[in-house]
Write a protein that holds these residues in place. Structure first.
Motif, PDB file in Angstrom:
ATOM      1  N   LEU A  95       0.753  -1.141   0.024  1.00  0.00           N
ATOM      2  CA  LEU A  95      -0.068   0.098  -0.019  1.00  0.00           C
ATOM      3  C   LEU A  95       1.067   1.159  -0.004  1.00  0.00           C
ATOM      4  O   LEU A  95       1.801   1.255   0.785  1.00  0.00           O
ATOM      5  CB  LEU A  95      -0.646   0.057   1.388  1.00  0.00           C
ATOM      6  N   VAL A  96       0.703   2.233  -1.055  1.00  0.00           N
ATOM      7  CA  VAL A  96       1.511   3.190  -1.067  1.00  0.00           C
ATOM      8  C   VAL A  96       0.351   4.630  -0.833  1.00  0.00           C
ATOM      9  O   VAL A  96      -0.508   4.599  -1.809  1.00  0.00           O
ATOM     10  CB  VAL A  96       2.096   3.482  -2.352  1.00  0.00           C
ATOM     11  N   GLU A  97       0.615   5.428  -0.030  1.00  0.00           N
ATOM     12  CA  GLU A  97      -0.194   6.675   0.202  1.00  0.00           C
ATOM     13  C   GLU A  97       0.315   7.623  -0.402  1.00  0.00           C
ATOM     14  O   GLU A  97       1.588   7.831  -0.517  1.00  0.00           O
ATOM     15  CB  GLU A  97      -0.370   6.756   1.782  1.00  0.00           C
ATOM     16  N   SER A  98      -0.487   8.876  -0.596  1.00  0.00           N
ATOM     17  CA  SER A  98      -0.211  10.152  -0.913  1.00  0.00           C
ATOM     18  C   SER A  98      -1.438  11.108  -0.768  1.00  0.00           C
ATOM     19  O   SER A  98      -2.303  10.589  -0.231  1.00  0.00           O
ATOM     20  CB  SER A  98       0.280  10.221  -2.495  1.00  0.00           C
ATOM     21  N   GLY A  99      -0.785  12.282  -0.802  1.00  0.00           N
ATOM     22  CA  GLY A  99      -1.934  13.445  -0.627  1.00  0.00           C
ATOM     23  C   GLY A  99      -1.876  14.084   0.623  1.00  0.00           C
ATOM     24  O   GLY A  99      -2.996  15.036   0.761  1.00  0.00           O
ATOM     25  N   GLY A 100      -0.972  13.677   1.558  1.00  0.00           N
ATOM     26  CA  GLY A 100      -1.156  14.383   2.868  1.00  0.00           C
ATOM     27  C   GLY A 100      -0.535  15.901   2.395  1.00  0.00           C
ATOM     28  O   GLY A 100       0.019  16.393   1.578  1.00  0.00           O
ATOM     29  N   GLY A 101      -0.793  16.694   3.707  1.00  0.00           N
ATOM     30  CA  GLY A 101      -0.103  18.147   3.516  1.00  0.00           C
ATOM     31  C   GLY A 101      -0.723  18.990   4.700  1.00  0.00           C
ATOM     32  O   GLY A 101      -1.179  18.401   5.664  1.00  0.00           O
ATOM     33  N   SER A 102      -0.669  20.263   4.589  1.00  0.00           N
ATOM     34  CA  SER A 102      -0.880  21.114   5.570  1.00  0.00           C
ATOM     35  C   SER A 102      -2.125  22.043   5.179  1.00  0.00           C
ATOM     36  O   SER A 102      -1.941  22.807   4.127  1.00  0.00           O
ATOM     37  CB  SER A 102       0.328  21.879   6.135  1.00  0.00           C
ATOM     38  N   VAL A 103      -3.349  22.218   5.905  1.00  0.00           N
ATOM     39  CA  VAL A 103      -4.349  23.173   5.604  1.00  0.00           C
ATOM     40  C   VAL A 103      -4.804  24.023   6.745  1.00  0.00           C
ATOM     41  O   VAL A 103      -4.530  23.588   7.615  1.00  0.00           O
ATOM     42  CB  VAL A 103      -5.367  22.364   4.642  1.00  0.00           C
ATOM     43  N   GLY A 112      -9.336  -9.492  13.181  1.00  0.00           N
ATOM     44  CA  GLY A 112      -7.850  -8.715  13.716  1.00  0.00           C
ATOM     45  C   GLY A 112      -7.734  -7.395  12.973  1.00  0.00           C
ATOM     46  O   GLY A 112      -6.727  -6.824  13.022  1.00  0.00           O
ATOM     47  N   TRP A 113      -8.691  -7.041  12.560  1.00  0.00           N
ATOM     48  CA  TRP A 113      -8.814  -5.392  11.900  1.00  0.00           C
ATOM     49  C   TRP A 113      -8.313  -4.482  12.826  1.00  0.00           C
ATOM     50  O   TRP A 113      -8.459  -4.414  13.922  1.00  0.00           O
ATOM     51  CB  TRP A 113     -10.284  -5.141  11.470  1.00  0.00           C
ATOM     52  N   GLY A 114      -7.175  -3.621  12.363  1.00  0.00           N
ATOM     53  CA  GLY A 114      -6.433  -2.759  13.003  1.00  0.00           C
ATOM     54  C   GLY A 114      -5.255  -3.107  13.951  1.00  0.00           C
ATOM     55  O   GLY A 114      -4.587  -2.263  14.422  1.00  0.00           O
ATOM     56  N   ARG A 115      -5.081  -4.447  13.705  1.00  0.00           N
ATOM     57  CA  ARG A 115      -3.975  -5.101  14.435  1.00  0.00           C
ATOM     58  C   ARG A 115      -3.146  -5.845  13.500  1.00  0.00           C
ATOM     59  O   ARG A 115      -1.996  -6.068  13.275  1.00  0.00           O
ATOM     60  CB  ARG A 115      -4.241  -6.020  15.690  1.00  0.00           C
ATOM     61  N   ASN A 116      -3.779  -6.797  12.470  1.00  0.00           N
ATOM     62  CA  ASN A 116      -3.112  -7.777  11.600  1.00  0.00           C
ATOM     63  C   ASN A 116      -3.341  -7.215  10.160  1.00  0.00           C
ATOM     64  O   ASN A 116      -3.011  -7.883   9.340  1.00  0.00           O
ATOM     65  CB  ASN A 116      -3.628  -8.899  11.795  1.00  0.00           C
ATOM     66  N   ASN A 117      -3.633  -5.895  10.032  1.00  0.00           N
ATOM     67  CA  ASN A 117      -3.713  -5.420   8.597  1.00  0.00           C
ATOM     68  C   ASN A 117      -2.234  -5.122   7.873  1.00  0.00           C
ATOM     69  O   ASN A 117      -1.098  -5.437   8.328  1.00  0.00           O
ATOM     70  CB  ASN A 117      -4.225  -4.039   8.595  1.00  0.00           C
ATOM     71  N   TYR A 118      -2.413  -5.250   6.489  1.00  0.00           N
ATOM     72  CA  TYR A 118      -1.419  -4.456   5.747  1.00  0.00           C
ATOM     73  C   TYR A 118      -1.567  -2.847   6.013  1.00  0.00           C
ATOM     74  O   TYR A 118      -2.606  -2.675   6.134  1.00  0.00           O
ATOM     75  CB  TYR A 118      -1.456  -4.993   4.325  1.00  0.00           C
ATOM     76  N   TRP A 119      -0.589  -2.330   6.015  1.00  0.00           N
ATOM     77  CA  TRP A 119      -0.568  -1.150   6.247  1.00  0.00           C
ATOM     78  C   TRP A 119       0.487  -0.194   5.216  1.00  0.00           C
ATOM     79  O   TRP A 119       1.277  -0.518   4.710  1.00  0.00           O
ATOM     80  CB  TRP A 119       0.256  -0.459   7.559  1.00  0.00           C
ATOM     81  N   GLY A 120       0.023   0.995   5.050  1.00  0.00           N
ATOM     82  CA  GLY A 120       0.643   2.081   4.219  1.00  0.00           C
ATOM     83  C   GLY A 120       1.764   2.569   4.985  1.00  0.00           C
ATOM     84  O   GLY A 120       1.552   2.408   6.461  1.00  0.00           O
ATOM     85  N   GLN A 121       2.563   3.611   4.370  1.00  0.00           N
ATOM     86  CA  GLN A 121       3.433   4.186   5.215  1.00  0.00           C
ATOM     87  C   GLN A 121       3.333   5.194   6.060  1.00  0.00           C
ATOM     88  O   GLN A 121       4.033   5.773   6.804  1.00  0.00           O
ATOM     89  CB  GLN A 121       4.704   4.649   4.116  1.00  0.00           C
ATOM     90  N   GLY A 122       2.162   5.922   5.959  1.00  0.00           N
ATOM     91  CA  GLY A 122       1.517   6.882   6.595  1.00  0.00           C
ATOM     92  C   GLY A 122       1.650   8.369   6.114  1.00  0.00           C
ATOM     93  O   GLY A 122       2.987   8.300   5.369  1.00  0.00           O
ATOM     94  N   VAL A 123       0.872   9.237   6.053  1.00  0.00           N
ATOM     95  CA  VAL A 123       1.135  10.601   5.654  1.00  0.00           C
ATOM     96  C   VAL A 123       0.663  11.430   6.595  1.00  0.00           C
ATOM     97  O   VAL A 123      -0.372  11.305   7.325  1.00  0.00           O
ATOM     98  CB  VAL A 123       0.507  10.760   4.225  1.00  0.00           C
ATOM     99  N   GLN A 124       1.221  12.634   6.887  1.00  0.00           N
ATOM    100  CA  GLN A 124       0.986  13.673   7.699  1.00  0.00           C
ATOM    101  C   GLN A 124      -0.036  14.474   7.418  1.00  0.00           C
ATOM    102  O   GLN A 124      -0.052  15.177   6.122  1.00  0.00           O
ATOM    103  CB  GLN A 124       2.294  14.503   7.913  1.00  0.00           C
ATOM    104  N   VAL A 125      -1.083  14.788   8.038  1.00  0.00           N
ATOM    105  CA  VAL A 125      -2.201  15.743   7.818  1.00  0.00           C
ATOM    106  C   VAL A 125      -2.128  16.780   8.939  1.00  0.00           C
ATOM    107  O   VAL A 125      -2.333  16.200  10.191  1.00  0.00           O
ATOM    108  CB  VAL A 125      -3.400  15.109   7.837  1.00  0.00           C
ATOM    109  N   THR A 126      -1.898  18.036   8.650  1.00  0.00           N
ATOM    110  CA  THR A 126      -1.789  19.064   9.484  1.00  0.00           C
ATOM    111  C   THR A 126      -2.872  20.215   9.226  1.00  0.00           C
ATOM    112  O   THR A 126      -2.902  20.752   8.248  1.00  0.00           O
ATOM    113  CB  THR A 126      -0.605  19.824   9.751  1.00  0.00           C
ATOM    114  N   VAL A 127      -3.657  20.349  10.368  1.00  0.00           N
ATOM    115  CA  VAL A 127      -4.727  21.523  10.176  1.00  0.00           C
ATOM    116  C   VAL A 127      -4.634  22.314  11.046  1.00  0.00           C
ATOM    117  O   VAL A 127      -4.697  22.216  12.468  1.00  0.00           O
ATOM    118  CB  VAL A 127      -6.225  20.900  10.126  1.00  0.00           C
ATOM    119  N   SER A 128      -4.438  23.749  10.766  1.00  0.00           N
ATOM    120  CA  SER A 128      -4.015  24.773  11.765  1.00  0.00           C
ATOM    121  C   SER A 128      -5.495  25.681  11.741  1.00  0.00           C
ATOM    122  O   SER A 128      -6.107  25.811  10.907  1.00  0.00           O
ATOM    123  CB  SER A 128      -3.142  25.637  11.009  1.00  0.00           C
ATOM    124  N   SER A 129      -5.370  26.462  13.017  1.00  0.00           N
ATOM    125  CA  SER A 129      -6.632  27.257  13.355  1.00  0.00           C
ATOM    126  C   SER A 129      -6.718  28.577  12.669  1.00  0.00           C
ATOM    127  O   SER A 129      -5.387  28.796  12.304  1.00  0.00           O
ATOM    128  CB  SER A 129      -6.735  27.148  14.907  1.00  0.00           C
TER     129      SER A 129
END
Length: 121
Positions: A4-12, A104-121
């Protein structure tokens, strides 16, 4: 094996939108369920949304219901998370997940690498 390859994270800013993508490869029958988890600073990982790829039925966490939408392409290669009306509390690392079933959902999954999402006020 499922990759699994993730994309699309960012700061908004609060109220903005982001769309995350998760592209899968490998064993097709190992990903009958796909979805998204997130982990905010100082908090445990929590489920955001999941999608039954066989039925198309989505499930959402209460905190994101009405604001986020999970979907997939017709071939089941890419799963998306459309995030609207973002709030600062949505900030965290978002992980794509896949599994053949919910055992085992949430424990035995295949996982993507993770992307950072930052939301500022």
């Amino acid at each position: 094996q499922v990759q699994l390859v993730e994309s699309g994270g960012g700061s908004v800013q609060a109220g903005g939108s982001l769309r995350l993508s998760c592209t899968a490869s490998g064993y097709t029958r190992g990903r009958n369920y796909m979805g998204w988890f997130r982990q905010a600073p100082g908090k445990e990982r929590e489920e955001v949304a999941r999608l039954n790829l066989r039925s198309g039925y989505p499930t959402y966490a209460y905190a994101v219901k009405g604001r986020f939408a999970v979907s997939r392409d017709n071939a089941g290669i890419t799963v998306y998370l459309q995030m609207n009306s973002l709030k600062p509390e949505d900030t965290g690392i978002y992980y794509c997940a896949a599994a053949p079933d919910l055992t085992g959902w949430g424990r035995n999954n295949y996982w993507g690498q993770g992307v950072q999402v930052t939301v500022s006020s």
